[in-house]
Structure formats: C-alpha cells, structure tokens
Design a protein around this motif. Structure first.
Motif, PDB file in Angstrom:
ATOM      1  N   GLY A 268      -4.879  11.783   9.444  1.00 28.93           N
ATOM      2  CA  GLY A 268      -4.558  10.371   9.309  1.00 28.93           C
ATOM      3  C   GLY A 268      -4.046  10.081   7.912  1.00 28.93           C
TER       4      GLY A 268
ATOM      5  N   TYR B  37       0.837  -1.189   0.000  1.00 33.69           N
ATOM      6  CA  TYR B  37       0.000   0.000   0.000  1.00 33.69           C
ATOM      7  C   TYR B  37       0.877   1.247   0.000  1.00 33.69           C
ATOM      8  CZ  TYR B  37      -3.343  -3.330   2.127  1.00 33.69           C
ATOM      9  OH  TYR B  37      -4.145  -4.409   2.416  1.00 33.69           O
TER      10      TYR B  37
ATOM     11  N   SER C 270       2.029  -1.026  14.238  1.00 30.37           N
ATOM     12  CA  SER C 270       0.809  -1.773  14.518  1.00 30.37           C
ATOM     13  C   SER C 270       0.775  -2.189  15.985  1.00 30.37           C
ATOM     14  CB  SER C 270       0.750  -3.011  13.630  1.00 30.37           C
ATOM     15  OG  SER C 270      -0.409  -3.758  13.913  1.00 30.37           O
TER      16      SER C 270
ATOM     17  N   TYR D  31      -9.868  -3.997  -0.381  1.00 24.79           N
ATOM     18  CA  TYR D  31      -8.419  -3.885  -0.199  1.00 24.79           C
ATOM     19  C   TYR D  31      -7.973  -2.787   0.760  1.00 24.79           C
ATOM     20  CZ  TYR D  31      -8.877  -6.437  -4.592  1.00 24.79           C
ATOM     21  OH  TYR D  31      -9.244  -7.325  -5.559  1.00 24.79           O
ATOM     22  N   LYS D  32      -8.470  -1.587   0.627  1.00 29.41           N
ATOM     23  CA  LYS D  32      -7.844  -0.469   1.316  1.00 29.41           C
ATOM     24  C   LYS D  32      -8.353  -0.308   2.740  1.00 29.41           C
ATOM     25  CE  LYS D  32     -11.095   2.935  -0.488  1.00 29.41           C
ATOM     26  NZ  LYS D  32     -11.307   3.909  -1.578  1.00 29.41           N
ATOM     27  N   TYR D  33      -7.545   0.372   3.553  1.00 30.43           N
ATOM     28  CA  TYR D  33      -7.915   0.740   4.902  1.00 30.43           C
ATOM     29  C   TYR D  33      -8.110   2.253   4.964  1.00 30.43           C
ATOM     30  CZ  TYR D  33      -6.896  -3.860   6.820  1.00 30.43           C
ATOM     31  OH  TYR D  33      -6.922  -5.205   7.114  1.00 30.43           O
ATOM     32  N   ILE D  34      -9.134   2.662   5.702  1.00 29.14           N
ATOM     33  CA  ILE D  34      -9.411   4.073   5.940  1.00 29.14           C
ATOM     34  C   ILE D  34      -9.025   4.380   7.383  1.00 29.14           C
ATOM     35  CG2 ILE D  34     -11.145   5.891   5.993  1.00 29.14           C
ATOM     36  CD1 ILE D  34     -10.541   4.820   3.196  1.00 29.14           C
ATOM     37  N   PHE D  35      -8.262   5.447   7.554  1.00 29.84           N
ATOM     38  CA  PHE D  35      -7.780   5.827   8.873  1.00 29.84           C
ATOM     39  C   PHE D  35      -8.586   6.989   9.447  1.00 29.84           C
ATOM     40  CE2 PHE D  35      -3.749   3.640   9.646  1.00 29.84           C
ATOM     41  CZ  PHE D  35      -3.553   3.029   8.420  1.00 29.84           C
ATOM     42  N   GLY D  36      -8.699   7.009  10.779  1.00 32.01           N
ATOM     43  CA  GLY D  36      -9.192   8.183  11.466  1.00 32.01           C
ATOM     44  C   GLY D  36      -8.082   9.221  11.542  1.00 32.01           C
ATOM     45  N   THR D  37      -8.401  10.386  12.105  1.00 33.89           N
ATOM     46  CA  THR D  37      -7.408  11.458  12.223  1.00 33.89           C
ATOM     47  C   THR D  37      -6.548  11.306  13.476  1.00 33.89           C
ATOM     48  OG1 THR D  37      -9.084  12.849  13.234  1.00 33.89           O
ATOM     49  CG2 THR D  37      -8.695  13.148  10.883  1.00 33.89           C
TER      50      THR D  37
ATOM     51  N   LEU E  86      -4.704  -5.962  16.099  1.00 29.49           N
ATOM     52  CA  LEU E  86      -5.632  -6.245  15.012  1.00 29.49           C
ATOM     53  C   LEU E  86      -6.739  -7.115  15.575  1.00 29.49           C
ATOM     54  CD1 LEU E  86      -4.947  -7.343  11.379  1.00 29.49           C
ATOM     55  CD2 LEU E  86      -6.421  -8.717  12.834  1.00 29.49           C
TER      56      LEU E  86
ATOM     57  N   PHE F 226      -5.308   7.005   1.698  1.00 32.64           N
ATOM     58  CA  PHE F 226      -4.994   5.931   0.761  1.00 32.64           C
ATOM     59  C   PHE F 226      -4.670   6.481  -0.624  1.00 32.64           C
ATOM     60  CE2 PHE F 226      -5.161   1.813  -1.146  1.00 32.64           C
ATOM     61  CZ  PHE F 226      -5.818   1.963  -2.368  1.00 32.64           C
TER      62      PHE F 226
ATOM     63  N   PHE G 176      -3.085   1.574  15.643  1.00 27.11           N
ATOM     64  CA  PHE G 176      -1.675   1.896  15.406  1.00 27.11           C
ATOM     65  C   PHE G 176      -1.242   2.999  16.361  1.00 27.11           C
ATOM     66  CE2 PHE G 176      -1.035  -0.293  11.356  1.00 27.11           C
ATOM     67  CZ  PHE G 176      -2.343  -0.433  10.901  1.00 27.11           C
TER      68      PHE G 176
ATOM     69  N   ASN H  22     -11.922  -6.785   9.726  1.00 23.33           N
ATOM     70  CA  ASN H  22     -11.060  -6.568  10.885  1.00 23.33           C
ATOM     71  C   ASN H  22     -10.946  -5.079  11.157  1.00 23.33           C
ATOM     72  OD1 ASN H  22      -8.843  -5.415   9.404  1.00 23.33           O
ATOM     73  ND2 ASN H  22      -8.062  -7.463   8.941  1.00 23.33           N
TER      74      ASN H  22
ATOM     75  N   LEU I  27      -3.993   5.815  16.154  1.00 26.98           N
ATOM     76  CA  LEU I  27      -4.890   5.821  15.011  1.00 26.98           C
ATOM     77  C   LEU I  27      -5.575   4.474  14.878  1.00 26.98           C
ATOM     78  CD1 LEU I  27      -1.943   7.281  13.437  1.00 26.98           C
ATOM     79  CD2 LEU I  27      -3.999   8.300  12.520  1.00 26.98           C
TER      80      LEU I  27
ATOM     81  N   LEU J  81       3.944   4.410  11.138  1.00 25.70           N
ATOM     82  CA  LEU J  81       2.975   3.838  12.071  1.00 25.70           C
ATOM     83  C   LEU J  81       3.451   2.471  12.543  1.00 25.70           C
ATOM     84  CD1 LEU J  81       1.350   5.883  10.210  1.00 25.70           C
ATOM     85  CD2 LEU J  81      -0.664   4.549  10.852  1.00 25.70           C
TER      86      LEU J  81
ATOM     87  N   GLN K 279      -7.847  -2.288  12.901  1.00 25.86           N
ATOM     88  CA  GLN K 279      -6.489  -2.218  13.420  1.00 25.86           C
ATOM     89  C   GLN K 279      -6.270  -0.914  14.187  1.00 25.86           C
ATOM     90  OE1 GLN K 279      -3.280  -3.716  10.962  1.00 25.86           O
ATOM     91  NE2 GLN K 279      -4.716  -4.325   9.355  1.00 25.86           N
TER      92      GLN K 279
ATOM     93  N   TYR L 125       0.344   5.319   1.062  1.00 30.22           N
ATOM     94  CA  TYR L 125      -0.507   6.314   1.709  1.00 30.22           C
ATOM     95  C   TYR L 125       0.228   7.649   1.725  1.00 30.22           C
ATOM     96  CZ  TYR L 125      -3.875   2.926   3.586  1.00 30.22           C
ATOM     97  OH  TYR L 125      -4.862   1.975   3.722  1.00 30.22           O
TER      98      TYR L 125
END
Lengths: 112, 111
Positions: free
Chosen positions: A42, A33, B46, B97-103, B49, A45, B36, B32, B89, B44, B34, A35
């Motif tokens: 945050g 990935y 980990s 596929y992708k992961y979306i992160f919080g701020t 999870l 992507f 971080f 799932n 985070l 980041l 995660q 980012y």
C-alpha cells in the motif's frame, strides 16, 4: 476540476543523481500529500502540506528527500543522491478538510 | 500508532458473485475511513468515504460499512463484473493529518 497532475510520469536515473517531481493539486484543495508505493504494497506516507506549511514528515524520509509547496499551490519532491532503494511509484494526493483524497497518476522512478 | 490490515490479500471470483472485502484498524479514534481502487500502474481512485458518525455509505453496486468499536470496515461489491478487477485499498487516519493504507486486496473477476 482537472484532477491532480503529476510530472513526469516516468523517470529513469542513475544512482547518485538528483531528481525532482512536480505535483499540481486540485486548485481549491488546501491539503497536499506525498506517498511512496512499491510493488504489492500500500502507499506509504511521506509528507503533508496544509497550504504552504509542511506540517508532518515521515521519520522514514531521510535528509536526501525534501519537499516544498511555495505559495500553497503546486508542490515539488526532490530526492538527492538517489539510491536503488528509492525506486518506487511516487504518488501525490490533495483534499479539502475531511473530504476524499484525490490522487494523481504517480511518477514511476527507476534508479539504475 | 495506526495499523491497517486487509484480508484477503487476493480473491478470484466468477462474474456475478457478491463479495466482501475486509479492513481492520487498530486505533478506533478515527474521523473517517476511505476505500480506493487501484488499477495496475495507475494512481488510486477514491470509491467511498465514511465519516465516523456514519455506519455505511453506498455508491452504485458498492456499499462500505464502518464499525469503529470493533475496528473494522467492509466493502461489499454486488453482482461483480470483470471490470471490477483491480486492487482495493482502505485508508484510515493516523493522528491529525496523514492516512495509513492497508496492503490491499487484489480482486480478479472471471468472465
């Protein structure tokens, strides 16, 4: 397991120049990935590879951005004709299916 | 479209306190979630999870829970230490596929 490596750690460039970043994932990970992260936000992507195939690309990624992962090993992210708005930390991560994401230390890009 | 929110944005506590960080997500069809940790200017790391079939995961002084039905996850840090100071985070899958992160939540533990 040497972790995810990114090179360079820092890049300063002038507006309009092209830059290329490299990411070496953990060797047994087939997922990679990219980012982008700006201060106080945050990670956002950019794109995803499974082996050598680029399976997803953010709509935010303009045609000035291109990424490759030849032979499913290392990956490169190129930004053409850089703009000041491209200044950010570019992060690479790798994983196996359903497992934790492992991130590199990132490349900090400053466009003057 | 998955959206991830973290509350509070910043938190300052005295050493030794137990604390809870919150993460909310809008699409509960996740496989799932995660958590971080990020130190200033670094990548980041980990922490935990949680698979969708699990309700919680523990690692040392950290415990993360997941409630898919309510779209929430919490990270519990026991007996906080100054070395825990960092940004935390959470990331939730969006699509295949992708992961979306919080701020993130910026935590400062005072000695």
């Amino acid at each position: 397991d040497t972790g995810v490596s990114q090179d360079p750690r820092h890049k300063i460039t002038k507006r309009g120049q092209n830059v290329t970043f490299r990411c070496d994932p953990i060797s047994e990970h087939n997922r990679l990935y990219w980012y982008r992260q700006t201060l106080g936000q945050g990670p956002e992507f950019l794109t995803y590879f499974q082996n050598e195939a680029q399976l997803e690309k953010s709509r935010l990624l303009s045609d000035r951005f291109s990424a490759e992962r030849p032979k499913g090993s290392f990956s490169t992210l190129e930004i053409q004709r850089t703009e000041q708005g491209d200044s950010a930390m570019y992060l690479c991560a790798s994983s196996s299916r359903g497992e934790k994401l492992f991130f590199g230390s990132g490349t900090q890009l400053s466009v003057l | 479209k998955q959206e991830v929110t973290q509350i509070p944005a910043a938190l300052s506590v005295p050493e030794g306190e137990n604390l809870v960080l919150n993460c909310s997500f809008t699409d509960s069809a996740i496989y799932n979630l995660q958590w971080f940790r990020q130190d200033p200017g670094k990548g980041l790391t980990s922490l935990l999870l949680i698979q969708s079939s699990q309700r919680e995961q523990t690692s040392g002084r950290l415990n993360a829970s997941l409630d898919k039905s309510s779209g929430r996850s919490t990270l519990y840090i026991a007996a906080s230490q100054p070395g825990d100071s960092a940004t935390y985070l959470c990331a939730s899958p969006s699509g295949t596929y992708k992961y979306i992160f919080g701020t993130g939540t910026r935590l400062k533990v005072l000695a």
